[in-house]
Design a protein around this motif. Structure first.
Motif, mmCIF file in Angstrom:
data_model
loop_
_atom_site.group_PDB
_atom_site.id
_atom_site.type_symbol
_atom_site.label_atom_id
_atom_site.label_comp_id
_atom_site.label_asym_id
_atom_site.label_seq_id
_atom_site.Cartn_x
_atom_site.Cartn_y
_atom_site.Cartn_z
ATOM 1 N N ILE A 53 1.992 -2.471 -3.169
ATOM 2 C CA ILE A 53 1.836 -1.132 -3.515
ATOM 3 C C ILE A 53 3.176 -0.488 -4.110
ATOM 4 O O ILE A 53 2.951 0.092 -5.345
ATOM 5 N N MET A 54 4.197 -0.515 -3.714
ATOM 6 C CA MET A 54 5.466 -0.109 -4.212
ATOM 7 C C MET A 54 6.018 -1.101 -5.165
ATOM 8 O O MET A 54 6.871 -1.994 -4.741
ATOM 9 N N MET A 55 5.713 -0.903 -6.479
ATOM 10 C CA MET A 55 6.325 -1.607 -7.453
ATOM 11 C C MET A 55 6.796 -0.591 -8.762
ATOM 12 O O MET A 55 6.307 0.315 -9.027
ATOM 13 N N PRO A 56 7.645 -1.019 -9.569
ATOM 14 C CA PRO A 56 7.942 -0.430 -10.706
ATOM 15 C C PRO A 56 6.589 -0.116 -11.717
ATOM 16 O O PRO A 56 5.932 -1.054 -11.668
ATOM 17 N N ASN A 57 7.112 0.759 -12.740
ATOM 18 C CA ASN A 57 6.240 1.004 -13.925
ATOM 19 C C ASN A 57 4.760 1.290 -13.528
ATOM 20 O O ASN A 57 4.144 2.451 -13.591
ATOM 21 N N LEU A 58 3.913 0.450 -12.785
ATOM 22 C CA LEU A 58 2.570 0.889 -12.384
ATOM 23 C C LEU A 58 2.334 0.337 -10.956
ATOM 24 O O LEU A 58 2.529 -0.579 -10.638
ATOM 25 N N ASP A 59 2.236 1.573 -10.007
ATOM 26 C CA ASP A 59 2.293 0.744 -8.649
ATOM 27 C C ASP A 59 0.770 0.256 -8.292
ATOM 28 O O ASP A 59 -0.197 0.306 -9.203
ATOM 29 N N GLY A 60 0.660 -0.116 -6.953
ATOM 30 C CA GLY A 60 -0.637 -1.197 -6.577
ATOM 31 C C GLY A 60 -1.950 -0.235 -6.751
ATOM 32 O O GLY A 60 -3.085 -0.404 -6.891
ATOM 33 N N TYR A 61 -1.614 1.087 -6.181
ATOM 34 C CA TYR A 61 -2.838 2.044 -6.067
ATOM 35 C C TYR A 61 -3.395 2.401 -7.441
ATOM 36 O O TYR A 61 -4.652 2.314 -7.698
ATOM 37 N N SER A 62 -2.401 2.647 -8.510
ATOM 38 C CA SER A 62 -2.959 2.681 -9.837
ATOM 39 C C SER A 62 -3.647 1.385 -10.544
ATOM 40 O O SER A 62 -4.523 1.394 -11.192
ATOM 41 N N THR A 63 -3.142 0.229 -9.959
ATOM 42 C CA THR A 63 -3.630 -0.907 -10.540
ATOM 43 C C THR A 63 -4.996 -1.140 -10.099
ATOM 44 O O THR A 63 -5.557 -1.721 -10.716
ATOM 45 N N LEU A 64 -5.084 -0.839 -8.637
ATOM 46 C CA LEU A 64 -6.431 -1.178 -8.138
ATOM 47 C C LEU A 64 -7.398 -0.012 -8.776
ATOM 48 O O LEU A 64 -8.723 -0.882 -8.977
ATOM 49 N N GLU A 65 -7.137 1.034 -8.998
ATOM 50 C CA GLU A 65 -8.067 1.983 -9.812
ATOM 51 C C GLU A 65 -8.436 1.351 -10.910
ATOM 52 O O GLU A 65 -9.755 1.373 -11.472
ATOM 53 N N ALA A 66 -7.611 0.854 -11.745
ATOM 54 C CA ALA A 66 -8.103 0.158 -13.154
ATOM 55 C C ALA A 66 -8.828 -1.131 -12.928
ATOM 56 O O ALA A 66 -9.722 -1.311 -13.564
ATOM 57 N N ILE A 67 -8.579 -1.850 -11.790
ATOM 58 C CA ILE A 67 -9.190 -2.998 -11.670
ATOM 59 C C ILE A 67 -10.708 -2.720 -11.062
ATOM 60 O O ILE A 67 -11.719 -3.271 -11.539
ATOM 61 N N LYS A 68 -10.793 -1.793 -10.232
ATOM 62 C CA LYS A 68 -12.030 -1.268 -9.758
ATOM 63 C C LYS A 68 -12.967 -0.736 -10.937
ATOM 64 O O LYS A 68 -14.347 -0.766 -10.984
ATOM 65 N N LYS A 69 -12.368 -0.168 -12.049
ATOM 66 C CA LYS A 69 -13.362 0.261 -13.203
ATOM 67 C C LYS A 69 -14.012 -0.938 -14.135
ATOM 68 O O LYS A 69 -14.388 -0.585 -14.963
#
Length: 120
Positions: A53-69
């Motif tokens: 979840i805690m990563m630079p640039n794009l965190d895990g939550y935002s990444t998951l949102e993009a994946i789910k779309k």
């Protein structure tokens, strides 16, 4: 051969997970943040994404949102692998659509078993 993307910004975690999953027959791709995960997803559909979840640039939550779309990724299993172990964080991750939420520290064998069970 199952494809797995491992996304984490901690080098030691990446190396130990990469070694272990390769040893167990996985095709392993390494990402150091969410933007690298999304770059991989432009050209491949993995079976599993392990996502910190805690990563630079794009965190895990935002990444998951993009994946789910993305409809072509609906069969991809996404597992949060995070040091955030507060019940509210776990609940948020699962509500966002993660297939599982594993807290650090973790046991690699148990994590691999959990992933294998997702495909039974």
């Amino acid at each position: 051969m199952r494809k797995i993307i491992i996304a984490d910004d901690e080098h030691k975690i990446l190396m130990s997970l990469e070694y272990s999953f390769k040893k167990n027959g996985y095709d392993v791709y390494i990402a150091r943040d969410g933007t690298e995960v999304l770059d991989f997803l432009k050209t491949m559909i993995p079976d599993v994404i392990l996502l910190d979840i805690m990563m630079p640039n794009l965190d895990g939550y935002s990444t998951l949102e993009a994946i789910k779309k993305d409809d072509k990724l609906k069969e991809t299993k996404v597992i949060f692998l995070s040091a955030k172990n507060n019940p509210k964080d776990i609940e948020k991750g699962l509500e966002m659509g993660a297939d599982a939420y594993v807290t650090k520290p973790y046991f690699i064998k148990k994590l691999q078993q959990q992933i294998e069970e997702m495909f039974e």
